[in-house]
Design a protein around this motif. Sequence first.
Motif, PDB file in Angstrom:
ATOM      1  N   UNK A   1      -8.841   2.408  -2.304  1.00  0.00           N
ATOM      2  CA  UNK A   1      -8.164   1.740  -1.562  1.00  0.00           C
ATOM      3  C   UNK A   1      -8.136   0.571  -0.831  1.00  0.00           C
ATOM      4  N   UNK A   2      -9.235   0.462  -0.168  1.00  0.00           N
ATOM      5  CA  UNK A   2      -9.536  -0.332   0.859  1.00  0.00           C
ATOM      6  C   UNK A   2     -10.379  -0.984   0.390  1.00  0.00           C
ATOM      7  N   UNK A   3     -11.306  -0.615  -0.390  1.00  0.00           N
ATOM      8  CA  UNK A   3     -12.538  -1.129  -1.707  1.00  0.00           C
ATOM      9  C   UNK A   3     -11.707  -2.350  -2.388  1.00  0.00           C
ATOM     10  N   UNK A   4     -11.170  -1.621  -3.376  1.00  0.00           N
ATOM     11  CA  UNK A   4      -9.918  -1.829  -4.290  1.00  0.00           C
ATOM     12  C   UNK A   4      -9.591  -3.781  -4.006  1.00  0.00           C
ATOM     13  N   UNK A   5      -8.442  -3.373  -2.895  1.00  0.00           N
ATOM     14  CA  UNK A   5      -7.951  -4.525  -2.766  1.00  0.00           C
ATOM     15  C   UNK A   5      -9.139  -5.784  -1.567  1.00  0.00           C
TER      16      UNK A   5
ATOM     17  N   UNK B   1      -1.044 -14.842   0.720  1.00  0.00           N
ATOM     18  CA  UNK B   1      -0.777 -13.320   1.096  1.00  0.00           C
ATOM     19  C   UNK B   1       0.644 -13.404   1.597  1.00  0.00           C
ATOM     20  N   UNK B   2       1.459 -11.922   0.912  1.00  0.00           N
ATOM     21  CA  UNK B   2       2.704 -11.991   0.969  1.00  0.00           C
ATOM     22  C   UNK B   2       2.839 -10.521   1.551  1.00  0.00           C
ATOM     23  N   UNK B   3       2.080 -10.527   3.198  1.00  0.00           N
ATOM     24  CA  UNK B   3       2.496  -9.363   3.080  1.00  0.00           C
ATOM     25  C   UNK B   3       2.326  -9.698   5.180  1.00  0.00           C
ATOM     26  N   UNK B   4       2.196  -7.889   6.072  1.00  0.00           N
ATOM     27  CA  UNK B   4       2.212  -8.241   6.884  1.00  0.00           C
ATOM     28  C   UNK B   4       1.064  -7.782   7.701  1.00  0.00           C
TER      29      UNK B   4
ATOM     30  N   UNK C   1      -4.367  -2.109   6.830  1.00  0.00           N
ATOM     31  CA  UNK C   1      -4.788  -1.679   5.417  1.00  0.00           C
ATOM     32  C   UNK C   1      -6.306  -1.907   4.709  1.00  0.00           C
ATOM     33  N   UNK C   2      -5.818  -3.669   4.765  1.00  0.00           N
ATOM     34  CA  UNK C   2      -7.292  -4.492   3.929  1.00  0.00           C
ATOM     35  C   UNK C   2      -8.567  -4.001   4.850  1.00  0.00           C
ATOM     36  N   UNK C   3      -8.704  -4.734   5.885  1.00  0.00           N
ATOM     37  CA  UNK C   3      -9.132  -5.048   7.465  1.00  0.00           C
ATOM     38  C   UNK C   3      -9.897  -3.914   7.595  1.00  0.00           C
ATOM     39  N   UNK C   4      -9.312  -2.870   8.026  1.00  0.00           N
ATOM     40  CA  UNK C   4      -9.184  -1.424   9.042  1.00  0.00           C
ATOM     41  C   UNK C   4      -8.894  -1.606  10.678  1.00  0.00           C
ATOM     42  N   UNK C   5      -8.555  -2.339  10.087  1.00  0.00           N
ATOM     43  CA  UNK C   5      -7.970  -2.684  11.895  1.00  0.00           C
ATOM     44  C   UNK C   5      -6.389  -2.219  12.892  1.00  0.00           C
ATOM     45  N   UNK C   6      -6.353  -2.747  13.822  1.00  0.00           N
ATOM     46  CA  UNK C   6      -5.473  -1.774  14.510  1.00  0.00           C
ATOM     47  C   UNK C   6      -3.996  -2.884  14.809  1.00  0.00           C
ATOM     48  N   UNK C   7      -3.795  -4.393  14.486  1.00  0.00           N
ATOM     49  CA  UNK C   7      -2.972  -5.066  14.946  1.00  0.00           C
ATOM     50  C   UNK C   7      -1.994  -4.590  15.160  1.00  0.00           C
ATOM     51  N   UNK C   8      -1.238  -4.575  16.851  1.00  0.00           N
ATOM     52  CA  UNK C   8       0.263  -4.783  16.089  1.00  0.00           C
ATOM     53  C   UNK C   8       1.196  -5.454  15.591  1.00  0.00           C
ATOM     54  N   UNK C   9       2.718  -5.612  15.849  1.00  0.00           N
ATOM     55  CA  UNK C   9       3.471  -5.916  15.159  1.00  0.00           C
ATOM     56  C   UNK C   9       4.133  -7.495  16.006  1.00  0.00           C
ATOM     57  N   UNK C  10       3.617  -8.035  17.450  1.00  0.00           N
ATOM     58  CA  UNK C  10       3.958  -8.891  17.683  1.00  0.00           C
ATOM     59  C   UNK C  10       3.353 -10.351  16.702  1.00  0.00           C
ATOM     60  N   UNK C  11       4.280 -10.901  17.309  1.00  0.00           N
ATOM     61  CA  UNK C  11       4.104 -12.621  16.669  1.00  0.00           C
ATOM     62  C   UNK C  11       2.617 -13.344  17.196  1.00  0.00           C
TER      63      UNK C  11
ATOM     64  N   UNK D   1       1.389  -1.150  -0.063  1.00  0.00           N
ATOM     65  CA  UNK D   1       0.092  -0.207  -0.103  1.00  0.00           C
ATOM     66  C   UNK D   1       0.524   1.675  -0.593  1.00  0.00           C
ATOM     67  N   UNK D   2       0.869   2.012  -0.968  1.00  0.00           N
ATOM     68  CA  UNK D   2       1.645   3.355  -1.050  1.00  0.00           C
ATOM     69  C   UNK D   2       0.500   4.536  -2.037  1.00  0.00           C
ATOM     70  N   UNK D   3      -0.398   5.275  -0.612  1.00  0.00           N
ATOM     71  CA  UNK D   3      -1.414   6.501  -0.545  1.00  0.00           C
ATOM     72  C   UNK D   3      -0.431   7.293  -1.248  1.00  0.00           C
ATOM     73  N   UNK D   4       0.517   7.586  -2.245  1.00  0.00           N
ATOM     74  CA  UNK D   4       0.297   8.789  -2.905  1.00  0.00           C
ATOM     75  C   UNK D   4       0.596   8.404  -4.378  1.00  0.00           C
ATOM     76  N   UNK D   5       0.025   6.377  -4.639  1.00  0.00           N
ATOM     77  CA  UNK D   5      -0.409   6.505  -5.769  1.00  0.00           C
ATOM     78  C   UNK D   5      -1.955   6.295  -6.242  1.00  0.00           C
ATOM     79  N   UNK D   6      -2.353   6.023  -5.367  1.00  0.00           N
ATOM     80  CA  UNK D   6      -3.928   6.215  -5.719  1.00  0.00           C
ATOM     81  C   UNK D   6      -4.602   7.452  -5.720  1.00  0.00           C
TER      82      UNK D   6
END
Length: 334
Positions: free
Chosen positions: A179-183, A193-196, A202-212, A168-173
């Motif tokens: 973007x969320x609807x398109x993805x 799915x290759x991503x973290x 960005x896709x789900x509109x969630x706020x998960x942290x970065x822990x495993x 996701x690169x906001x400057x391109x859209x």
Amino acid sequence: MGKIITFGEVLMRISPRGNKKFIQSNIVEFYFGGTELNVGISIANFGGNVKHISAVSQDSIGEIALAYIRQFGVDTSSIFFSKRPLGVYFLEVGAVLRPSMISYNRSHSAFSEITPEKVDWENALEQGTWLHWTGITPALSKGAFDTLNAGLKLAKEKGLVISADPTYRSGLWTYGQDPQEALTILLKNSTVFIGGVNEINEVLGTAYGFSNKEFVEASKQLIATFPSIEKVFDKIRTSLNSSWHKIRARMWNGTEFRETEDLDITHVVDRIGTGDAFSAGLIYGLQQYDDYKAMEFASAACALKHTYEGDVNFATVNEVINILSGDTSGRLKR
């Protein structure tokens, strides 16, 4: 391996030599690349059968770009010519405390005018077993989004594995598409799915942290939302500065969580295309190994790309395997 198909823009990169800023130099170097093309060429360097779908300018630069792609054995039969110029980006390579800087010139490029009727997806997908896409392409234009969406629908009907790197690169859209609807639309037809956590949020509109633990929870919600997705792979970069990075990876494949060890890159030659190298290593690895070894292969391929100038990873399978075997000394081989 079957035929791997990639779809995306071909770009020319222009950079001052070394770590100079443009204002310091009137001598520049150029390279050809593009997110999805980088993936395709890397897989071809591993011995894979690859086709790239795109558009290039109908001039000498477009011809040179095609010649560059063909030298790696990539099928260019689904690349068409456009009267618009080839997309360009300008890169100043940073060092130590100074970050790299990129400026794009692609809004009226050859690829930006792509529309569904310009790509014969039935022919393009012939003998294909895997289609790879990224979030860069649908961000460029409505035509690029519509063309990709048409290809994904047909690929799913034909039973291809579909890998998604929804960068996701906001400057391109900039053309009005949410973007969320398109993805969301595109991910409904994807299987790997290759991503973290950033991409999942960005896709789900969630706020998960970065822990495993939160990565696993985020992956479970992603798979519940998009049942076609079977596996999630995340490349993790730790930047000590512009020149010293660490790379590792983690996964959730629906049944287990695994994580690789850090690979230490103490002198970054060029970090452009390293994420693409990870995707290429993963796509190749998943067709050769189990999920964990495929992820290890991808992480090592990503680490090696940091040692090559330009957008493309020139590493071979044997070179990647040497890294996996613990040979990270860089000693001269005779």
